[in-house]
Design an enzyme around this catalytic site. Structure first.
Site, PDB file in Angstrom:
ATOM      1  N   VAL A 494       1.039  -1.426  -0.013  1.00 35.85           N
ATOM      2  CA  VAL A 494      -0.038  -0.012  -0.186  1.00 35.85           C
ATOM      3  C   VAL A 494       1.016   1.189   0.010  1.00 35.85           C
ATOM      4  CG1 VAL A 494      -1.781   1.384   1.169  1.00 35.85           C
ATOM      5  CG2 VAL A 494      -1.627  -1.253   1.305  1.00 35.85           C
ATOM      6  N   ASP A 610     -12.322 -10.206   7.846  1.00 39.51           N
ATOM      7  CA  ASP A 610     -10.933  -9.817   8.226  1.00 39.51           C
ATOM      8  C   ASP A 610     -11.206  -8.598   9.197  1.00 39.51           C
ATOM      9  OD1 ASP A 610      -8.628 -10.258   8.893  1.00 39.51           O
ATOM     10  OD2 ASP A 610      -7.814  -9.508   6.629  1.00 39.51           O
TER      11      ASP A 610
END
Ligand code: NAG
Ligand code: NAG
Ligand code: NAG
Ligand code: NAG
Ligand code: NAG
Ligand code: NAG
Ligand code: NAG
Ligand code: NAG
Ligand code: NAG
Ligand code: NAG
Ligand code: NAG
Ligand code: NAG
Length: 829
Positions: A494, A610
């Site tokens: 990211v 998640d």
């Protein structure tokens, strides 16, 4: 591991090849000298640097012509090109035959000029085919005019004999004045292109290199006619004015005085002459879009090449605008790459199925996604795709009835298909648990089972406008600068970045072979584009160019909840909480993320899968937003897909899910319970540096909760600052969330309730006694869903929620962000 490296290497290689191939494109090409034929003449004619060889007694062994006569214009008009003073004349099927010495795409042209002869040449009616492609059928040169009729094709030809057949219709004849067949520059047509059907679906079309193309329109938008002698490959470019739907919608821009910059560009001086790129039409301010309309055959397949070159922007920012075909397909056009500059030409290729209107509409317009300064268009080529198998559908008169029947049947079939599509969509809209498909990458179809069917009847609503060019991503992330990397995991990396419009973004780049596959990628896009909620991280766009799987989110200024709570790297040291978040702030964050999850569960029928403190992000106002739906799965989707593999993160995994492989909303509730404890204790879900009992936060904290001594393990920073009632309520809530059996756990909605109550207790707005810890009192329902029963409404999925009101101290309503600013925690980090 080994495999991973291979794939990475392959990937880089592909990238390298891709970029270098563009650079090499123009260099190897010299203008060919064959074949240019002056038909029916014994003299060579040089026209615009081409030597047209006379095919009578030429003695040339390069080509041969069979079964024909020669025609000659006895009294040519003054100034008639030598090419158009003679012709070959065929009464029976005849052919030209060329020896081809190099594989590739060839430009093939036929020149027809019906000069005056005893035989009326405009009466000719014939077919032309070559290499198994039907190039012209029932062709007739309409009226005698001053200029010749030139038919142009791009045909893939292999080494060997290339034979062109001229076949006269019964009791008619054929003729031709000149023939050209020469090798085009390498990669003149790339093998693969985007494919847009009339329904607007975005697919990919491969195998273009084995298709012949018939040039139908070639337009120098905003400029003058460019005759063959002024084009790099002797093409004929015409003006666009007759095609512009609203003459006032776009005007010719100022002619660019410099030479277009071809370095690093996909375009070369052979893609189009400079003059195409040096002129453009620019969208007028008064209009939101400008549309050009072109006559095409109904329901046929076309190859579309659109030329752009930013000669308009005054500064280095360039511009971004929508380009659309049939108003159904939309692509964002960035006026140039980060690697290039103003005056760099480029083009976009599309394969387009025409609709049944007989017209093709091409538009440029402002985009709403980013600030769009202007829009422009430089050139356009529309070519009809000819497949090798295709045979002439139009037959001589005796087959006339067949043609009509065929057409009627065809139209009926199309209607039926259309009706079928509409019906299918209707059905999908009205019936629950209906499966529908969204075409996405490379012709793959991704099925998504919606529990609550979305309002999206047409698949084209797959926000194509959210597509962001790879070049823009490169620009935003400084070519994936390591310094901008803010996260790394099984899925990829990211990066933080800034789009050209100044918007800060988080760029999640997955690489092939790494954790997240196309399946998750597709899920995430589809899920995120359909879902908007104040407490879910908004998706700004995605990029799937060059095999990339990139998602672009709004950048969350204040990072993850975990980062705010504790330093995840200092697991080994004695607990080193660094958080200065107050208890109220933590509760607000928990409430907000619980609301985001509640929306996912009830509003969209999605299980996050998640939930963890690193997937809860905080924006500049410390408003919490749930992130990362890569693992999301619609509630009652096919069990088989995800029952086989356990996904999620250690320390947060629902033990029931682990045991029974059954995923429900309550698995998220369990994980969220762990997050609650993290927020309370400022420590990770799993800590390795401690005793066995202490290691797993859930087990450890629940044991203290059961002893009624939860206050002993709270974050030292909070000691003495938590109202005991609030802590008790919070502890109970966490404990309920972490119950062994999913059925015993509360829903997220109930969790929101309980946390809200814990916050009220902390803020002492509730008398210590007298209030049962009831969650059934509807007067307390602050959710905007109030009144909406547990059965979610279908429209809910698409509604963007506004600020969620939270009661302020004085009973007035304040938004969560206002609460935060009142709390003044901007310097918490
Ligand atoms: C025409 O051009 C061809 C090829 O360049 C050449 O071989 C031939 O001699 C020329 N014919 C005449 C008549 O000039
Ligand atoms: C052709 O043009 C020339 C001059 O350009 C002129 O002398 C001649 O008379 C013209 N011939 C015809 C038939 O018009
Ligand atoms: C041309 O293409 C054919 C098949 O498409 C291939 O068999 C042949 O080797 C190629 N020839 C050259 C010179 O590249
Ligand atoms: C030539 O044929 C066309 C089509 O058959 C016809 O329209 C035209 O009048 C004819 N012209 C002459 C000069 O005979
Ligand atoms: C062909 O010529 C005729 C008469 O000269 C005219 O009426 C007709 O419109 C012309 N057709 C085209 C396509 O130019
Ligand atoms: C072009 O695409 C077709 C179909 O996918 C494939 O069979 C062919 O090998 C490709 N040609 C090249 C040169 O890549
Ligand atoms: C063709 O190019 C020449 C030189 O570049 C230029 O003078 C001429 O005006 C051009 N003609 C047209 C019709 O564009
Ligand atoms: C096109 O560009 C190449 C090099 O970039 C050059 O060699 C060639 O002469 C140019 N062609 C034309 C027609 O300008
Ligand atoms: C170029 O195209 C225009 C419009 O189709 C046509 O009028 C003109 O005759 C063409 N010129 C050549 C040389 O093909
Ligand atoms: C734009 O619209 C205004 C009024 O609506 C008009 O006065 C002006 O001429 C228009 N400008 C253009 C370039 O069309
Ligand atoms: C396709 O369109 C062209 C021009 O728009 C027209 O002349 C031709 O007849 C059409 N062909 C078919 C098969 O409809
Ligand atoms: C173009 O603008 C017109 C109004 O000016 C609008 O009706 C039309 O939907 C727009 N088309 C597209 C493709 O945006």
């Amino acid at each position: 591991m080994e495999k991973l490296h291979h794939q990475d290497a392959l990937f880089s290689l592909l990238l390298l090849l891709y970029s270098s191939s563009n650079l090499l494109l123009a260099s190897g090409y010299t203008l060919p000298n064959k074949y240019f034929i002056n038909c029916g003449s014994s003299y060579n004619a040089t026209v615009d640097r081409r030597n047209f060889v006379g095919d009578v007694n030429s003695g040339s062994s390069y080509f041969s012509v069979r079964r024909s006569h020669v025609l000659k214009d006895g009294s040519p008009e003054n100034g008639t090109s030598p090419l158009y003073q003679t012709a070959r004349f065929f009464r029976k099927e005849s052919s030209y035959e060329f020896q081809i010495t190099e594989n590739g795409t060839y430009v093939v042209r036929f020149h027809f000029y019906p000069f005056l002869t005893p035989t009326n040449l405009t009466a000719a009616l014939f077919n032309v085919r070559a290499n198994g492609y039907s190039l012209l059928s029932n062709f007739r040169v309409q009226n005698r005019s001053k200029s010749p009729v030139i038919k142009e094709f791009a045909i893939p030809i292999d080494v060997g004999n290339f034979i062109i057949y001229f076949t006269p219709q019964k009791s008619s004849f054929a003729f031709v004045n000149a023939v050209e067949a020469f090798l085009a520059p390498e990669k003149f047509v790339s093998n693969k292109s985007r494919y847009i059907t009339p329904a607007g679906s975005d697919d990919s079309y491969s195998g273009l290199e084995s298709r012949a193309l018939h040039i139908i329109h070639r337009i120098n938008v905003g400029g003058q006619t460019i005759p063959p002698n002024n084009d790099t490959l002797w093409r004929n470019w015409t003006t666009d004015d007759d095609h512009l739907l609203l003459p006032g919608s776009a005007t010719n821009s100022k002619v660019y005085n410099n030479t277009p910059i071809y370095d690093l560009s996909i375009a070369t001086n052979y893609s189009a002459p400079d003059d195409v790129y040096k002129t453009a039409k620019e969208l007028n301010r008064n209009y939101s879009n400008a549309t050009w309309v072109f006559r095409v055959n109904e329901s046929s397949t076309y190859f579309l090449r659109v030329h752009f070159c930013d000669i308009i922007s005054q500064n280095d920012d360039g511009t971004v605008f929508n380009f659309s075909i049939y108003s159904r397909f939309i692509e964002l056009i960035y006026s140039y790459d980060p690697t290039t500059q103003i005056g760099t030409p480029f083009y976009k290729d599309y394969v387009v199925d025409s609709d049944d209107s007989g017209y093709m509409n091409i538009s440029i317009g402002h985009t709403k996604i980013v600030e769009s300064r202007t829009a422009f268009l430089n050139g356009l080529e529309i070519m009809k795709l000819i497949t090798r198998e295709s045979v002439s559908l139009r037959a001589p008169k005796k087959n006339f009835i067949f043609v009509i029947v065929g057409t009627v049947v065809g139209v009926l079939a199309c209607l039926l298909i259309l009706l079928g599509m509409i019906f299918k969509c209707r059905k999908a809209n009205s019936v629950e648990s209906e499966e529908w498909s969204v075409p996405l990458y490379g012709g793959r179809y991704f099925s998504w089972i919606t529990r609550r069917t979305a309002e999206t009847s047409s698949v084209s609503s797959l926000n194509l406008g959210l597509k962001i060019p790879f070049s823009e991503i490169l620009h935003a992330t400084h070519r994936f600068d390591k310094k901008l990397m803010i996260g790394k995991g099984g899925f990829g990396k990211v990066y933080r970045g800034t789009l050209r419009d100044g918007k800060k973004v988080a760029v999640k780049r997955s690489q092939p072979g790494q954790g997240q596959g196309f399946y998750e990628f597709q899920t995430e896009i589809i899920v995120l584009t359909k879902i908007r909620h104040r407490h879910l991280v908004p998706l700004i766009g995605y990029c799937d160019e060059r095999r990339e799987m990139i998602l672009v989110y709004e950048f969350m200024e204040n990072g993850t909840l975990q980062d705010l709570l504790y330093d995840s790297n200092e697991d080994c040291s004695t607990s080193s909480p660094r958080s200065e978040l107050s208890w109220e702030q933590r509760l607000e964050i928990c409430i907000a993320s619980a609301m985001g999850l509640d929306y996912l569960h009830r509003g969209a029928g999605i299980i996050h899968r998640d939930v963890k403190s690193t997937n809860i992000l905080l924006d500049e106002n410390y408003v919490a937003k749930v992130a990362d739906f890569g693992l999301s799965k619609s509630g009652d989707a096919d069990q088989t897909h995800f029952s086989t593999d356990v996904k999620g993160s250690f320390g947060y995994l629902d033990p029931e899910y682990f045991r029974c492989m059954q995923l429900t909303d309550k698995s998220d509730v369990y994980s969220f319970g762990v997050v609650l404890l993290e927020a309370l204790c400022s420590r990770p879900a799993i800590k390795n540096s401690v005793t066995r009992e202490e290691m797993n936060l859930a087990e450890w904290a629940i044991s203290w909760q059961k002893k009624g001594e939860l206050e002993k393990i709270v974050d030292p920073f909070l000691v003495g600052k938590i109202n005991p009632n609030s802590l008790r309520k919070f502890g109970e809530t966490a404990e309920k969330c972490l119950r062994d059996s999913g059925a015993d756990r509360p829903t997220m909605r109930e969790v929101v309730w309980d946390l809200r109550y814990a916050l009220d207790l902390q803020q002492a707005r509730i008398p210590r006694e007298g209030y049962a810890d009831s969650i059934t009192d509807d007067s307390f329902d602050y959710l905007p869903l109030s009144g909406v029963p547990y059965v979610p409404s279908p429209s809910f999925l698409l509604i963007e929620e506004d600020e969620v009101p939270i009661e302020g101290d004085d009973g007035s309503e304040a938004t969560a962000s206002e609460v935060f600013s009142q709390l003044g925690i901007s310097g918490a980090r």
